[in-house]
Write a protein that holds these residues in place. Structure first.
Motif, short mmCIF file in Angstrom:
data_model
loop_
_atom_site.label_atom_id
_atom_site.label_comp_id
_atom_site.label_asym_id
_atom_site.label_seq_id
_atom_site.Cartn_x
_atom_site.Cartn_y
_atom_site.Cartn_z
N GLY A 133 27.11 54.91 17.32
CA GLY A 133 27.18 53.50 16.97
C GLY A 133 26.47 52.66 18.00
N LEU A 134 25.64 53.28 18.83
CA LEU A 134 24.91 52.56 19.87
C LEU A 134 23.83 51.66 19.27
CD1 LEU A 134 24.37 55.48 22.42
CD2 LEU A 134 26.10 53.68 22.53
N PRO A 135 23.58 50.50 19.88
CA PRO A 135 22.53 49.59 19.38
C PRO A 135 21.15 50.03 19.87
CG PRO A 135 23.62 48.61 21.26
CD PRO A 135 24.34 49.91 21.00
N LEU A 136 20.62 51.10 19.31
CA LEU A 136 19.36 51.65 19.79
C LEU A 136 18.20 50.66 19.71
CD1 LEU A 136 19.27 55.38 18.59
CD2 LEU A 136 20.08 54.43 20.75
N LEU A 137 18.23 49.78 18.71
CA LEU A 137 17.13 48.82 18.57
C LEU A 137 17.06 47.87 19.77
CD1 LEU A 137 17.17 47.84 14.78
CD2 LEU A 137 15.51 49.26 15.99
N ALA A 138 18.15 47.73 20.49
CA ALA A 138 18.17 46.85 21.66
C ALA A 138 17.81 47.59 22.94
CB ALA A 138 19.55 46.20 21.80
N MET A 139 17.47 48.88 22.82
CA MET A 139 17.17 49.70 23.99
C MET A 139 15.69 50.09 24.03
SD MET A 139 20.48 52.24 23.80
CE MET A 139 22.15 51.59 23.73
N ASP A 140 15.19 50.40 25.20
CA ASP A 140 13.80 50.80 25.32
C ASP A 140 13.62 52.31 25.11
OD1 ASP A 140 14.54 52.07 27.73
OD2 ASP A 140 13.91 50.36 28.95
N LYS A 141 12.36 52.74 25.07
CA LYS A 141 12.07 54.15 24.78
C LYS A 141 12.63 55.09 25.83
CE LYS A 141 7.86 53.52 22.02
NZ LYS A 141 6.42 53.86 21.90
N ALA A 142 12.60 54.68 27.09
CA ALA A 142 13.11 55.53 28.16
C ALA A 142 14.59 55.84 27.95
CB ALA A 142 12.89 54.87 29.51
N LEU A 143 15.33 54.84 27.53
CA LEU A 143 16.75 55.04 27.29
C LEU A 143 16.97 55.89 26.03
CD1 LEU A 143 19.46 54.47 28.51
CD2 LEU A 143 19.52 52.26 27.33
N HIS A 144 16.12 55.71 25.03
CA HIS A 144 16.19 56.58 23.83
C HIS A 144 16.03 58.04 24.24
CE1 HIS A 144 14.95 53.29 20.70
NE2 HIS A 144 16.06 53.00 21.34
N VAL A 145 15.05 58.30 25.07
CA VAL A 145 14.79 59.67 25.52
C VAL A 145 16.00 60.22 26.27
CG1 VAL A 145 13.41 61.10 27.08
CG2 VAL A 145 12.28 59.45 25.58
N ALA A 146 16.56 59.42 27.16
CA ALA A 146 17.70 59.86 27.97
C ALA A 146 18.92 60.15 27.11
CB ALA A 146 18.04 58.81 29.02
N ILE A 147 19.21 59.27 26.16
CA ILE A 147 20.40 59.44 25.31
C ILE A 147 20.24 60.62 24.36
CG2 ILE A 147 21.72 58.39 23.42
CD1 ILE A 147 21.26 55.67 24.84
N LEU A 148 19.08 60.72 23.72
CA LEU A 148 18.87 61.82 22.77
C LEU A 148 18.79 63.16 23.49
CD1 LEU A 148 16.35 60.09 20.37
CD2 LEU A 148 18.59 60.98 19.73
N SER A 149 18.19 63.20 24.66
CA SER A 149 18.13 64.44 25.43
C SER A 149 19.53 64.93 25.76
CB SER A 149 17.33 64.24 26.72
OG SER A 149 15.99 63.93 26.44
N GLU A 150 20.38 64.02 26.19
CA GLU A 150 21.76 64.37 26.52
C GLU A 150 22.53 64.81 25.28
OE1 GLU A 150 24.81 64.23 29.74
OE2 GLU A 150 22.68 64.65 29.47
N ALA A 151 22.33 64.08 24.18
CA ALA A 151 23.04 64.42 22.94
C ALA A 151 22.67 65.81 22.45
CB ALA A 151 22.72 63.38 21.87
N PHE A 152 21.39 66.13 22.46
CA PHE A 152 20.97 67.44 21.94
C PHE A 152 21.29 68.57 22.90
CE2 PHE A 152 18.95 64.95 18.71
CZ PHE A 152 19.05 65.78 17.59
N ALA A 153 21.51 68.25 24.17
CA ALA A 153 22.00 69.26 25.09
C ALA A 153 23.44 69.65 24.74
CB ALA A 153 21.94 68.75 26.52
N MET A 154 24.18 68.72 24.14
CA MET A 154 25.57 68.97 23.77
C MET A 154 25.69 69.63 22.40
SD MET A 154 27.03 67.80 26.43
CE MET A 154 28.74 67.88 25.95
N LEU A 155 24.68 69.49 21.56
CA LEU A 155 24.76 69.97 20.18
C LEU A 155 24.50 71.47 20.05
CD1 LEU A 155 22.98 67.01 18.34
CD2 LEU A 155 25.35 67.76 17.96
N GLN A 156 25.22 72.08 19.15
CA GLN A 156 25.00 73.49 18.82
C GLN A 156 23.74 73.63 17.98
OE1 GLN A 156 28.75 74.10 16.84
NE2 GLN A 156 27.96 73.54 14.83
#
Length: 207
Positions: A133-156
């Motif tokens: 539910g994060l407001p990704l549209l209010a974030m820059d690309k660097a933060l997108h990379v950081a959040i998605l990288s972390e999320a996919f590290a957690m995903l099976q």
């Protein structure tokens, strides 16, 4: 008055009280930090149902990013997922306190989404889905990379990152998707939300 009617009336009244309380909490958070909260109203239950459509309560753990007032949290638990398999990330202290009060069985983490792996109870690669539910549209690309990288590290393997947006287009640019070797698909849209919202599903390419 028939007992069943009384119970139904009580449930409806409690539901309205919850909705009003959620709205006031969300509005107060938006006034304090509009970029962090992104909307003046919480998401609707129709959007929440769309967000959790692919969740399997018999599968792995679930991670929610940006718990807010708990609209998605309720929908996640309504699928039958055991509360001990749910972890909710919420950095707003007021929202976090409310989530702990309403969902005592779930783990509420007051940490940035891009560093959740150091605080989550489950092992890396053990989560079936990340509901964001994060407001990704209010974030820059660097933060997108950081959040998605972390999320996919957690995903099976085969796991997915589900995100809503008030735009008809993906909130993550193609350059970020290419850099992380991800692909995106449109889950659906609901106009029974204010503003109308679109849900996207992100997965690793080839999975």
């Amino acid at each position: 008055m028939h007992p069943k009617f009384k119970r139904g009336r009580a449930v409806a009244l409690e539901s309205r009280r919850t909705a009003v309380g959620d709205y006031l909490d969300f509005l107060a958070a938006w006034v304090k930090k509009p970029r962090q909260t992104a909307s003046v109203v919480p998401s609707s239950r129709y959007l929440a149902q769309l967000m959790v459509r692919d969740l399997d309560p018999a599968d792995g753990r679930v991670l929610e990013l940006g718990g807010g007032t708990g609209v998605f949290t309720r929908a996640i638990l309504a699928t039958g997922l055991p509360a001990e398999k749910l972890e909710v990330v919420e950095i707003n202290p007021g929202f976090a306190r409310s989530l702990r009060r309403h969902f005592p069985g779930a783990s509420i983490l007051e940490v940035p989404a891009q560093s959740v792996s150091g605080h989550a109870a489950g092992e890396r690669g053990s989560y079936q889905i990340v509901v964001s539910g994060l407001p990704l549209l209010a974030m820059d690309k660097a933060l997108h990379v950081a959040i998605l990288s972390e999320a996919f590290a957690m995903l099976q393997p085969g796991g997915s990152f589900v995100q809503f947006t008030y735009s008809l287009r993906s909130p993550v640019s193609q350059s970020v998707l290419n850099a992380l070797d991800l692909e995106v698909s449109r889950v659906g849209q609901t106009v029974r939300n204010f503003p109308p919202a679109t849900v996207f599903r992100f997965t690793r390419r080839g999975e």
